[in-house]
Design an enzyme around this catalytic site. Structure first.
Site, PDB file in Angstrom:
ATOM      1  N   LYS A  70      29.752 -20.868 -33.825  1.00 30.95           N
ATOM      2  CA  LYS A  70      28.914 -21.999 -33.422  1.00 30.95           C
ATOM      3  C   LYS A  70      27.466 -21.596 -33.146  1.00 30.95           C
ATOM      4  CE  LYS A  70      32.672 -24.851 -31.625  1.00 30.95           C
ATOM      5  NZ  LYS A  70      33.165 -25.662 -30.482  1.00 30.95           N
ATOM      6  N   THR A 115      29.858 -16.033 -12.317  1.00 32.24           N
ATOM      7  CA  THR A 115      28.553 -15.437 -12.040  1.00 32.24           C
ATOM      8  C   THR A 115      27.595 -16.549 -11.637  1.00 32.24           C
ATOM      9  OG1 THR A 115      28.977 -13.748 -13.728  1.00 32.24           O
ATOM     10  CG2 THR A 115      26.704 -13.991 -12.959  1.00 32.24           C
ATOM     11  N   ALA A 116      27.169 -16.565 -10.392  1.00 35.15           N
ATOM     12  CA  ALA A 116      26.359 -17.667  -9.865  1.00 35.15           C
ATOM     13  C   ALA A 116      25.046 -17.816 -10.615  1.00 35.15           C
ATOM     14  CB  ALA A 116      26.097 -17.452  -8.379  1.00 35.15           C
TER      15      ALA A 116
END
EC number: 1.1.1.25
Length: 295
Positions: free
Chosen positions: A75, A162-163
């Protein structure tokens, strides 16, 4: 030449291209759409070499192909290959639908619109004014963001392992969120523990890869209580572990099979200018999945 050969010779050719691609249900979906609408469509699978996606697409179009659906892992390459991109493809940073128009390769991303149509039309859950929790900040989440924002929920919370990745993704959609009056908030999955019951949500969408690994995202149980729709973009013969957990918490649950059908319908409409009815096709696929489960 047999009658089948004759019909294929006079049909416009489309493919789903990926690697692997043998498992794809797209040919069955588009065959059903073609029968329903009377469109002359031949739809096949095309497995491209991992290092030969662009060449495979160009060859397909050079041989008279009309359009491609693109699945993993291509994609992002499809995004780079397209000469022209729709707004939602640009927002998603990925393309799952290609076609030729005036000699140029055009790219769109129908995944997000497929998601919101499944939620709103098939599951009778209006997104406008609702609070949405989106789990994950990868490609699937990116593709969902703009269509979700355009539905005008009151708030979208993005929680990711993962912030910083969640925060970075939301930065891409600040302008759109302001335009549609949508509040955005993002952080790590652990930050969900800090939410109060006053900050409960209405829809929880699992766009992470957790279900592929048989893992349940660490979502507090109160966020999956009665009245909440828990949606997993993955689907299979059995409910994902996330959906099993959500059901035990009291939530209404749905897998992503309807999203698959709805994104395919949007691609069919782009290519043919005819919008197929999705309900009967979704029912056929659901019955096939249930048969696989019993088998």
């Amino acid at each position: 030449m047999t009658s089948t050969d004759s019909s294929q010779a006079t049909s416009d050719r489309y493919v789903v291209i990926g690697n692997p691609v043998a498992h794809s249900r797209s040919p069955a979906i588009h065959a059903a759409f073609a029968r329903q609408t009377g469109e002359a469509v031949q739809y096949d699978r095309l497995e491209a070499p991992l290092d030969g996606f662009a060449d495979a697409v160009r060859q397909f179009f050079a041989e008279g192909g009309y359009g491609c659906n693109v699945t993993v892992p291509f994609k992002l390459e499809a995004y780079d290959l397209a000469d022209r991109l729709t707004e939602r493809a640009e927002a998603a940073g990925a393309v799952n639908t290609l076609w030729i128009e005036e000699g140029l390769i055009h790219g769109d991303n129908t995944d997000g619109i497929g998601l919101v149509r499944d939620i709103q039309d098939n599951l009778d859950t209006l997104i406008e004014g609702k609070r949405v929790l989106l789990l994950g900040a990868g490609g699937a989440a990116m593709g969902a963001m703009l269509p979700l924002i355009e539905c005008r929920p009151s708030r979208i919370v993005v929680a990711n392992r993962t912030a910083s990745r969640a925060s970075d993704m939301l930065e891409e959609f600040v302008e759109a969120a302001d335009q549609y009056g949508v509040e955005l908030w993002g952080g790590g999955l652990d930050a969900l523990d800090g939410l109060s019951e006053d900050e409960a949500v209405d829809v929880v969408i699992n766009a992470s890869s957790s279900s592929l690994h048989g893992e349940v995202p660490p979502v507090p149980e109160f966020l999956l209580g009665e009245g909440v729709l828990a949606y997993d973009m993955m689907y299979g013969a059995e409910p994902t572990v996330f959906l099993q957990f959500a059901a035990r918490c009291g939530a209404r649950t749905s897998d992503g099979l309807g999203m698959l059908v709805e994104q395919a319908a949007e691609a069919f409409y782009i290519w043919r200018g005819v919008r197929p009815r999705t309900a009967p096709v979704l029912a056929e696929l659901r019955a096939a999945l249930q048969a696989e489960r019993k088998g």
